[in-house]
Scaffold this motif. Sequence first.
Motif, PDB file in Angstrom:
ATOM      1  N   SER A  92      34.994  21.485  48.037  1.00 30.15           N
ATOM      2  CA  SER A  92      35.806  22.325  47.156  1.00 30.15           C
ATOM      3  C   SER A  92      35.617  23.794  47.517  1.00 30.15           C
ATOM      4  O   SER A  92      34.526  24.350  47.350  1.00 30.15           O
ATOM      5  N   SER A 104      36.903  26.260  45.955  1.00 29.82           N
ATOM      6  CA  SER A 104      36.694  26.969  44.699  1.00 29.82           C
ATOM      7  C   SER A 104      35.221  26.963  44.296  1.00 29.82           C
ATOM      8  O   SER A 104      34.649  28.004  43.941  1.00 29.82           O
ATOM      9  N   ASN A 105      34.588  25.787  44.359  1.00 31.60           N
ATOM     10  CA  ASN A 105      33.180  25.678  43.967  1.00 31.60           C
ATOM     11  C   ASN A 105      32.269  26.469  44.903  1.00 31.60           C
ATOM     12  O   ASN A 105      31.322  27.126  44.459  1.00 31.60           O
ATOM     13  N   CYS A 110      33.035  29.122  46.783  1.00 28.93           N
ATOM     14  CA  CYS A 110      33.228  30.562  46.589  1.00 28.93           C
ATOM     15  C   CYS A 110      32.669  31.031  45.254  1.00 28.93           C
ATOM     16  O   CYS A 110      32.135  32.145  45.151  1.00 28.93           O
ATOM     17  N   GLN A 111      32.794  30.182  44.235  1.00 29.11           N
ATOM     18  CA  GLN A 111      32.240  30.529  42.928  1.00 29.11           C
ATOM     19  C   GLN A 111      30.719  30.679  43.018  1.00 29.11           C
ATOM     20  O   GLN A 111      30.124  31.526  42.354  1.00 29.11           O
ATOM     21  N   GLN A 122      43.672  31.467  50.134  1.00 30.89           N
ATOM     22  CA  GLN A 122      43.100  30.829  48.946  1.00 30.89           C
ATOM     23  C   GLN A 122      41.613  31.141  48.824  1.00 30.89           C
ATOM     24  O   GLN A 122      41.119  31.499  47.746  1.00 30.89           O
ATOM     25  N   TYR A 159      39.561  33.235  45.944  1.00 31.94           N
ATOM     26  CA  TYR A 159      38.379  32.718  45.252  1.00 31.94           C
ATOM     27  C   TYR A 159      37.198  33.686  45.382  1.00 31.94           C
ATOM     28  O   TYR A 159      36.346  33.755  44.496  1.00 31.94           O
TER      29      TYR A 159
END
Length: 245
Positions: free
Chosen positions: A113, A115-116, A118-119, A157, A161
Amino acid sequence: MLKWVCAIIGFFFRGFFGALAGYLIGSLLDLVLMPKRNQRSFGGFFQNSQGVLPGDFELNLLSLASLVIKADGNVSQKELDYVRSYFVKAYGKERANATFKTFNEVIKKRQISASNICQYLKPRLRYEIRLQIIHFLFNIAQADGHITTNEINKIHQISSYFSLSQRDFESIKAMFIKSADKAYKILEVDKNASDAEIKKAYRRMVKKYHPDKLQNIDEAYQKGAKEKFNQVQEAYEQLQKERGF
């Protein structure tokens, strides 16, 4: 790496919680026992005391690279070779091989992921390091001689993020994608900007991309910083000639 060995041992004796405790202990041992060369490599990466451990950074970076490589549905050998070469230059052959082995045995089998990742990384990495990661990902996409729309979208993307500005993304993108207003995009100004605005933008970009900001990290990352800095210089010189200032 020790953290995986300790995790397995912990799981054998205490199940899931033992594995978690073993992983954390092994991570600390990896950090303490890792070669001093690699300790210096990560010294300038982190912006707070909650920095990621070196092995975790490498695996997360490799995971982002894999997402870009697979973005267009065609796994290019040239792109794979570029990533391996980059990791060897940045971390040394032994550590790079260990990272790829762990990735193939553990991470690759799971759903990755962006998103995960980069978070997790965003609050721990300085802004200029996040910019350098985007530059690295564009270099991967370019390794086979053609950057596809899907690859650009995936990198965009990831940039979002990372909470990088749209202008910063477009600036780095322009360093790889030819266009009539490429020089303006690199300097993050509009085509109708005044000479004074261009000069101001140039000073701002020099400050942002100066290689001295990454002087405490490995040669591979410094090379990327110098590439961006040179592109800024070339863009400014081009506009100087075109406008005559």
